[in-house]
Write a protein that holds these residues in place. Structure first.
Motif, PDB file in Angstrom:
ATOM      1  N   ALA A 142       2.607 -63.693-128.426  1.00 42.07           N
ATOM      2  CA  ALA A 142       1.194 -63.456-127.886  1.00 42.07           C
ATOM      3  C   ALA A 142       1.039 -61.708-127.620  1.00 42.07           C
ATOM      4  N   VAL A 143       0.106 -60.997-127.952  1.00 43.40           N
ATOM      5  CA  VAL A 143      -0.082 -59.543-126.893  1.00 43.40           C
ATOM      6  C   VAL A 143      -1.042 -59.809-126.507  1.00 43.40           C
ATOM      7  N   GLU A 144      -0.602 -59.284-125.457  1.00 42.90           N
ATOM      8  CA  GLU A 144      -1.351 -59.276-123.788  1.00 42.90           C
ATOM      9  C   GLU A 144      -1.984 -58.237-123.543  1.00 42.90           C
ATOM     10  N   GLY A 145      -2.738 -57.616-122.414  1.00 47.81           N
ATOM     11  CA  GLY A 145      -3.148 -56.294-122.137  1.00 47.81           C
ATOM     12  C   GLY A 145      -2.241 -56.351-121.035  1.00 47.81           C
ATOM     13  N   GLY A 146      -2.245 -55.211-120.986  1.00 50.20           N
ATOM     14  CA  GLY A 146      -0.438 -54.574-119.570  1.00 50.20           C
ATOM     15  C   GLY A 146       0.512 -54.023-120.064  1.00 50.20           C
ATOM     16  N   GLY A 147       1.584 -54.482-119.227  1.00 55.22           N
ATOM     17  CA  GLY A 147       2.645 -53.223-119.413  1.00 55.22           C
ATOM     18  C   GLY A 147       2.443 -51.581-119.630  1.00 55.22           C
ATOM     19  N   SER A 189       1.201 -56.056-124.599  1.00 55.87           N
ATOM     20  CA  SER A 189       2.835 -55.858-123.679  1.00 55.87           C
ATOM     21  C   SER A 189       2.736 -57.151-124.996  1.00 55.87           C
ATOM     22  N   TYR A 190       4.410 -57.669-125.598  1.00 63.28           N
ATOM     23  CA  TYR A 190       4.613 -58.269-126.001  1.00 63.28           C
ATOM     24  C   TYR A 190       5.228 -60.193-125.208  1.00 63.28           C
ATOM     25  N   ARG A 191       4.616 -61.124-125.846  1.00 69.92           N
ATOM     26  CA  ARG A 191       4.608 -62.934-124.715  1.00 69.92           C
ATOM     27  C   ARG A 191       5.693 -63.340-125.883  1.00 69.92           C
ATOM     28  N   PHE A 192       6.902 -64.339-125.820  1.00 71.08           N
ATOM     29  CA  PHE A 192       7.061 -64.886-126.265  1.00 71.08           C
ATOM     30  C   PHE A 192       6.974 -66.178-125.671  1.00 71.08           C
ATOM     31  N   HIS A 195      -2.765 -61.272-134.109  1.00 68.00           N
ATOM     32  CA  HIS A 195      -2.502 -60.842-135.304  1.00 68.00           C
ATOM     33  C   HIS A 195      -3.023 -59.762-136.214  1.00 68.00           C
ATOM     34  N   ASP A 196      -4.186 -59.023-135.337  1.00 69.62           N
ATOM     35  CA  ASP A 196      -4.772 -57.981-135.919  1.00 69.62           C
ATOM     36  C   ASP A 196      -3.876 -56.769-135.388  1.00 69.62           C
ATOM     37  N   LEU A 197      -2.967 -56.616-134.092  1.00 71.33           N
ATOM     38  CA  LEU A 197      -2.364 -56.056-133.713  1.00 71.33           C
ATOM     39  C   LEU A 197      -0.782 -55.835-134.179  1.00 71.33           C
ATOM     40  N   VAL A 198      -0.335 -57.225-134.105  1.00 75.48           N
ATOM     41  CA  VAL A 198       1.376 -56.478-135.357  1.00 75.48           C
ATOM     42  C   VAL A 198       0.955 -57.447-136.599  1.00 75.48           C
ATOM     43  N   ARG A 199       0.222 -56.743-137.412  1.00 71.28           N
ATOM     44  CA  ARG A 199      -0.257 -56.855-138.896  1.00 71.28           C
ATOM     45  C   ARG A 199       1.060 -56.560-139.088  1.00 71.28           C
ATOM     46  N   GLY A 200       1.748 -56.573-140.247  1.00 70.58           N
ATOM     47  CA  GLY A 200       2.600 -55.937-141.074  1.00 70.58           C
ATOM     48  C   GLY A 200       4.240 -55.911-140.460  1.00 70.58           C
ATOM     49  N   GLY A 201       4.434 -56.337-139.372  1.00 70.67           N
ATOM     50  CA  GLY A 201       5.614 -56.111-138.422  1.00 70.67           C
ATOM     51  C   GLY A 201       6.147 -57.816-138.838  1.00 70.67           C
ATOM     52  N   GLU A 202       7.229 -57.303-137.884  1.00 74.90           N
ATOM     53  CA  GLU A 202       8.789 -58.626-138.109  1.00 74.90           C
ATOM     54  C   GLU A 202       9.063 -58.747-136.853  1.00 74.90           C
ATOM     55  N   ASN A 238       1.817 -51.265-135.962  1.00 70.82           N
ATOM     56  CA  ASN A 238       0.452 -50.882-135.719  1.00 70.82           C
ATOM     57  C   ASN A 238       1.045 -49.972-134.272  1.00 70.82           C
ATOM     58  N   ALA A 239       1.587 -49.643-133.745  1.00 65.93           N
ATOM     59  CA  ALA A 239       2.214 -49.272-132.764  1.00 65.93           C
ATOM     60  C   ALA A 239       1.933 -47.890-132.881  1.00 65.93           C
ATOM     61  N   ALA A 240       1.115 -47.065-131.782  1.00 68.75           N
ATOM     62  CA  ALA A 240       0.637 -45.050-131.812  1.00 68.75           C
ATOM     63  C   ALA A 240       2.417 -44.653-131.155  1.00 68.75           C
ATOM     64  N   SER A 241       2.484 -46.102-129.860  1.00 70.51           N
ATOM     65  CA  SER A 241       4.185 -45.238-129.099  1.00 70.51           C
ATOM     66  C   SER A 241       4.469 -47.005-128.759  1.00 70.51           C
ATOM     67  N   GLY A 242       5.646 -46.941-127.556  1.00 71.32           N
ATOM     68  CA  GLY A 242       6.297 -47.704-126.674  1.00 71.32           C
ATOM     69  C   GLY A 242       7.035 -47.601-126.112  1.00 71.32           C
ATOM     70  N   CYS A 243       7.543 -48.233-125.218  1.00 69.34           N
ATOM     71  CA  CYS A 243       7.911 -47.767-123.935  1.00 69.34           C
ATOM     72  C   CYS A 243       9.533 -48.220-124.328  1.00 69.34           C
ATOM     73  N   GLY A 244      10.443 -47.308-123.634  1.00 68.61           N
ATOM     74  CA  GLY A 244      12.158 -47.630-124.176  1.00 68.61           C
ATOM     75  C   GLY A 244      12.477 -48.955-123.767  1.00 68.61           C
ATOM     76  N   CYS A 245      11.586 -50.480-123.337  1.00 70.74           N
ATOM     77  CA  CYS A 245      11.861 -51.348-123.192  1.00 70.74           C
ATOM     78  C   CYS A 245      11.796 -52.032-124.199  1.00 70.74           C
ATOM     79  N   GLY A 246      10.589 -51.797-125.235  1.00 71.83           N
ATOM     80  CA  GLY A 246      10.527 -52.661-126.606  1.00 71.83           C
ATOM     81  C   GLY A 246       9.676 -53.623-126.120  1.00 71.83           C
ATOM     82  N   SER A 247       9.059 -54.518-125.338  1.00 68.18           N
ATOM     83  CA  SER A 247       8.263 -55.526-124.569  1.00 68.18           C
ATOM     84  C   SER A 247       6.635 -54.733-124.482  1.00 68.18           C
ATOM     85  N   SER A 248       6.392 -53.334-124.661  1.00 71.32           N
ATOM     86  CA  SER A 248       5.167 -53.060-124.234  1.00 71.32           C
ATOM     87  C   SER A 248       4.994 -52.027-125.772  1.00 71.32           C
TER      88      SER A 248
END
Length: 111
Positions: A33-38, A43-46, A73-80, A98-108
């Motif tokens: 799931a993708v949630e607002g925040g991070g 941020s990704y939630r598993f 799905h709309d936010l991660v389409r084409g990913g793995e 689809n991510a334009a940028s991310g954080c160093g830990c890869g969770s947001s």
């Protein structure tokens, strides 16, 4: 449930989910799931899911099911989703085109 080939589960991620499911006695269903925040906006939630819901979008690999909701799905389409082990630890990781940028830990990420 609708099959979604636009997001993949790597063999390493499928093996890790299967191992966790076996150890915990739960079904081999990973929910992303993708949630607002991070630190980057989203941020990704598993988590392991008990069942695939009717509105879920799903893909399977090696007997393991990855499920996402439509917004995710709309936010991660084409990913793995991968499982990576390194000196810094072990974690599920999303490679998201689809991510334009991310954080160093890869969770947001941001779009």
């Amino acid at each position: 449930m609708t099959q979604v080939p636009e997001i993949a589960l790597t063999p390493a991620a499928a093996a890790r989910v299967a191992a966790i499911a076996t150890r915990t006695g739960k079904p081999a269903i990973l929910r992303l799931a993708v949630e607002g925040g991070g630190c980057a906006g989203f941020s990704y939630r598993f988590g392991l899911a008990e069942a695939v819901e009717a509105e879920d979008l799903a893909t399977e690999r090696d007997g393991v099911t990855l499920v996402v909701d439509e917004m995710t799905h709309d936010l991660v389409r084409g990913g793995e989703v991968d499982f990576v082990e390194s000196l810094g630890g072990a974690a599920f990781q999303v490679r998201n085109p689809n991510a334009a940028s991310g954080c160093g830990c890869g969770s947001s990420f941001s779009v």
